[in-house]
Design an enzyme around this catalytic site. Structure first.
Site, PDB file in Angstrom:
ATOM      1  N   HIS A  91      45.855  20.462  44.305  1.00 17.88           N
ATOM      2  CA  HIS A  91      46.908  20.825  43.359  1.00 17.88           C
ATOM      3  C   HIS A  91      46.330  21.078  41.966  1.00 17.88           C
ATOM      4  O   HIS A  91      45.828  20.155  41.319  1.00 17.88           O
ATOM      5  CB  HIS A  91      47.933  19.673  43.316  1.00 17.88           C
ATOM      6  CG  HIS A  91      49.109  19.927  42.447  1.00 17.88           C
ATOM      7  ND1 HIS A  91      49.357  19.209  41.294  1.00 17.88           N
ATOM      8  CD2 HIS A  91      50.124  20.814  42.575  1.00 17.88           C
ATOM      9  CE1 HIS A  91      50.482  19.642  40.745  1.00 17.88           C
ATOM     10  NE2 HIS A  91      50.974  20.616  41.491  1.00 17.88           N
ATOM     11  N   HIS A 111      49.675  26.607  34.558  1.00 21.27           N
ATOM     12  CA  HIS A 111      50.894  26.072  35.173  1.00 21.27           C
ATOM     13  C   HIS A 111      52.179  26.497  34.482  1.00 21.27           C
ATOM     14  O   HIS A 111      53.189  26.740  35.128  1.00 21.27           O
ATOM     15  CB  HIS A 111      50.842  24.541  35.221  1.00 21.27           C
ATOM     16  CG  HIS A 111      52.048  23.946  35.877  1.00 21.27           C
ATOM     17  ND1 HIS A 111      53.161  23.514  35.178  1.00 21.27           N
ATOM     18  CD2 HIS A 111      52.343  23.772  37.190  1.00 21.27           C
ATOM     19  CE1 HIS A 111      54.059  23.071  36.024  1.00 21.27           C
ATOM     20  NE2 HIS A 111      53.602  23.215  37.249  1.00 21.27           N
TER      21      HIS A 111
HETATM   22 CA    CA Z   1      52.261  24.991  41.504  1.00 20.81          CA
END
Ligand code: CA
Length: 316
Positions: A34, A76
């Protein structure tokens, strides 16, 4: 792991029955880094991706936002201020809401920024205090192309076939700014050979109408994952199955088992987010949390800031 399950998976693999673009670390679970190895280095930096690559997960994740000159950037948020020094470098470039937007800067301008460990823009304090120290060393922003070139380069030099797992961020915001982010990202992916379900690329998005559009109007044949954040979305799973191959729910949505049984009924894989060693919720340890999500609830894969710890757990 149950022996009969392993047996079935081995037989299925031998018969070539799996039509998912998944190179699995264990016969049955997919591990996705992630934002890279974001538990150890600032999220989405190339350093964080290289470290994650060396941990040998199945996929590295890329969140994608467009620059002013339409370059897909790996970051992000649509904002720059929680992970860069934009306020110091371009103090006058904030919008009326006090925020700095990726889309207001060209790729060349974005390259002048330093990337830091994520911090709270009100307090200036680190979001995850035990992680990489704030404002240390030197990291920058990069394009999706640059990241794919690094991953494909490592695939060549190591002989591996690491997958990519890009997420199209806030397509409605991009459209309001006059940009078709999905079209541009799909073109970039195609340029590097990612066009079908056989390619090790999974495309994810929270916006259901956009992900449907990616399948129908933009005619993508990639493996598509519908991200889910809210309880109310569970009822829409049969609709998601009309265009998606999998679901990416927040782990909080797995509690009552409804999501997983609907996913199974609709033949959708489930990759849940986000498993963090330093955000355990009610769990007593990271291992307990992993045991619950991966084996009791039974998802097919997980997004984790600590992919090494997930892989170690699966090995045991
Ligand atoms: Ca993502």
């Amino acid at each position: 792991m149950k022996f009969w399950k392993l047996y079935i998976v081995v037989i299925m693999s031998a018969l070539g029955c799996q039509d998912k673009p998944v190179t699995k670390n264990t016969p049955q679970k997919v591990v996705i880094a992630h934002r890279g190895a974001s538990g150890y280095l600032p999220e989405h930096t190339l350093a964080s991706k290289a470290m994650a690559y060396a941990m040998h997960p199945d996929y590295l994740e890329q969140d994608v936002v467009l620059s002013k000159d339409d370059v897909p950037i790996v970051i992000h948020d649509i904002h720059l201020d929680a992970v860069t020094n934009v306020a110091a470098v371009y103090p006058e470039r904030l919008r009326e809401d006090g925020r700095y937007y990726v889309i207001d800067f060209t790729f060349e301008e974005l390259k002048n920024l330093q990337v830091y460990e994520r911090f709270d823009i009100e307090t200036g304090k680190a979001v995850f205090p035990a992680r990489f120290p704030l404002q240390q060393s030197r990291f920058g922003l990069h394009s999706l192309s640059e990241e794919i070139e690094m991953i494909q380069g490592l695939n060549k030099s190591t002989g591996r076939n690491m997958g990519i797992y890009p997420e199209i961020k806030e397509p409605a915001f991009h459209l309001k700014e006059g940009k078709d982010i999905s079209k541009i990202v799909l073109e970039t992916l195609a340029k590097y050979g990612y066009t079908s379900r056989k390619d090790v690329c999974i495309l994810q998005c929270f916006d259901a109408s956009e992900l449907r559009r990616i399948r129908t109007e933009l005619k993508s044949e990639l493996f598509l994952v519908q991200l889910m954040e809210f309880e109310e979305e569970i009822a829409s799973i049969p609709k998601f199955a009309e265009y998606a191959n999998g679901l990416g729910p927040w782990i909080g949505l797995l509690e009552d088992g409804r999501l997983l049984s609907l996913a199974k009924e609709n033949d959708l894989v489930v990759h849940a987010y986000t498993l963090r060693k330093d955000q355990l919720g009610d769990a007593t340890s990271f291992e307990t949390l992993l045991e619950k999500v991966l084996f009791q609830q039974g998802v097919d894969g997980v997004f984790s800031d600590h992919p090494d710890a997930v892989l170690q757990f699966l090995k045991n």
